[in-house]
Design an enzyme around this catalytic site. Structure first.
Site, PDB file in Angstrom:
ATOM      1  N   LYS A   8       0.753  -1.497   0.198  1.00 45.69           N
ATOM      2  CA  LYS A   8       0.147   0.072   0.024  1.00 45.69           C
ATOM      3  C   LYS A   8       0.860   1.150   0.030  1.00 45.69           C
ATOM      4  O   LYS A   8       2.382   1.570   0.143  1.00 45.69           O
ATOM      5  CB  LYS A   8      -0.805   0.320   1.505  1.00 45.69           C
ATOM      6  CG  LYS A   8      -0.167  -0.079   2.613  1.00 45.69           C
ATOM      7  CD  LYS A   8       0.109   1.293   2.782  1.00 45.69           C
ATOM      8  CE  LYS A   8       0.661   1.447   4.730  1.00 45.69           C
ATOM      9  NZ  LYS A   8       2.007   2.803   4.438  1.00 45.69           N
ATOM     10  N   ALA A  93      10.663   0.809   3.231  1.00 38.44           N
ATOM     11  CA  ALA A  93      10.152   1.620   2.849  1.00 38.44           C
ATOM     12  C   ALA A  93       8.545   2.041   2.861  1.00 38.44           C
ATOM     13  O   ALA A  93       8.006   3.108   1.834  1.00 38.44           O
ATOM     14  CB  ALA A  93      10.150   0.598   0.978  1.00 38.44           C
ATOM     15  N   SER A  99       3.429  -6.212   7.294  1.00 38.60           N
ATOM     16  CA  SER A  99       1.505  -5.934   7.712  1.00 38.60           C
ATOM     17  C   SER A  99       0.791  -6.989   6.445  1.00 38.60           C
ATOM     18  O   SER A  99       0.095  -7.807   7.380  1.00 38.60           O
ATOM     19  CB  SER A  99       1.275  -4.741   7.879  1.00 38.60           C
ATOM     20  OG  SER A  99       1.903  -3.481   8.966  1.00 38.60           O
ATOM     21  N   ASP A 132      -1.109  -0.876  10.967  1.00 41.93           N
ATOM     22  CA  ASP A 132      -1.644  -0.949  10.006  1.00 41.93           C
ATOM     23  C   ASP A 132      -2.477  -1.904   9.259  1.00 41.93           C
ATOM     24  O   ASP A 132      -3.130  -1.844   7.888  1.00 41.93           O
ATOM     25  CB  ASP A 132      -1.143  -0.038   8.251  1.00 41.93           C
ATOM     26  CG  ASP A 132       0.378  -0.862   8.569  1.00 41.93           C
ATOM     27  OD1 ASP A 132       0.274  -1.999   9.422  1.00 41.93           O
ATOM     28  OD2 ASP A 132       0.597  -0.753   7.827  1.00 41.93           O
TER      29      ASP A 132
END
Length: 267
Positions: A8, A93, A99, A132
């Site tokens: 994401k 990054a 996650s 997240d």
């Protein structure tokens, strides 16, 4: 049984408050992109976690996938499995790869062992593993707030654009990025801003981590500038870095950035 765990990006990231616990409240938009790890479980005598692709430091038992497996096994007592993880999402990054791996493992376990978990139940397990992590259960754009662990569904579709992500050979630790952060409440309404024409984002949607990270790692700032020179409608660092994405209204090739960075196209 396997799953393709996607990354994401953050669109906007406002660090609004430091909590007594040491954590921070933030405002951001999570948007899924098409860079994938592969997560697989197979029958085994003992639980293990094997990683290929991008090297991950540390013990396998510290991997979020291993922790996710143990978390569910404690409640449902299904048999041992070998977890195999092919890492392709860049680490350090700001892309949420770890996650995502854990969240997709939860979904794979639910399917393989017919646990019948609801979306809400899977999100509750995922939330125990990282702020997240629960996002990747439904894997749809959201406005994220609180510690980045509370979500509001958001209508946002960037599929008409060409997204490119550039990963410099730089690792920025999240703890390091937060250490230089001065929280400040934002007057801007990020939910409203992302509904504006994409051409307007450049002057209104910001990532609070960029100031400190760009000062310490000018090469990351140079990547963002290069994306704008190449015609990006919007470019920003994702999360606390080090990846930078650009959103274009045309097909793009960036051979000059490919010389010193990993470049991902058509995301």
């Amino acid at each position: 049984m396997l799953a393709f765990a996607n990354a994401k990006i953050n669109i906007g990231l406002n660090v609004t408050e430091k909590l007594p616990s040491g954590y921070h409240n933030i405002e951001t938009v999570f948007y899924p992109i098409k860079i994938h790890d592969v997560v697989e479980i197979t029958d085994a005598q003992l639980i293990s976690c094997k990683v290929a692709g991008i090297d991950i430091e540390g013990n396998p038992e510290d991997n979020l996938c291993y922790k996710a497996f143990r978390l569910l096994q404690k409640d449902y007592n299904f048999p041992a499995q070998q977890i195999t993880l092919l890492k392709q999402i860049p680490i350090g990054a700001g892309l949420g790869g770890g996650s995502s791996d854990a969240a997709h493992l939860i979904k794979v376990i639910d399917q393989k062992f017919n646990l019948g978990l609801s979306v809400s139940e899977m999100e509750q397990y995922a939330a125990q593993l990282g702020a997240d992590c629960a996002f990747f259960i439904q894997n749809k754009p959201v406005y994220a707030y609180g510690k980045g662990d509370q979500f509001m569904p958001l209508t946002l579709d960037l599929s008409a654009y060409n997204m490119v992500l550039v990963k410099p050979e730089i690792h920025v630790s999240t703890a390091e990025a937060y250490a230089g952060m001065i929280p400040q409440a934002s007057d801007a309404n990020l939910i409203e801003l992302v509904q504006q024409p994409l051409e307007h984002w450049k002057n209104h949607i910001k990532n609070d981590f960029e100031r400190m990270v760009f000062e310490q790692y000018p090469a990351i700032r140079d990547v963002k500038n290069a994306l704008y020179r190449a015609g990006a409608l919007y470019a920003a660092m994702s999360g606390s870095g080090s990846s930078v994405y650009g959103i274009f209204d045309k097909t793009i090739s960036l051979p000059e950035l490919e010389q010193e960075n990993k470049v991902y196209y058509n995301l």
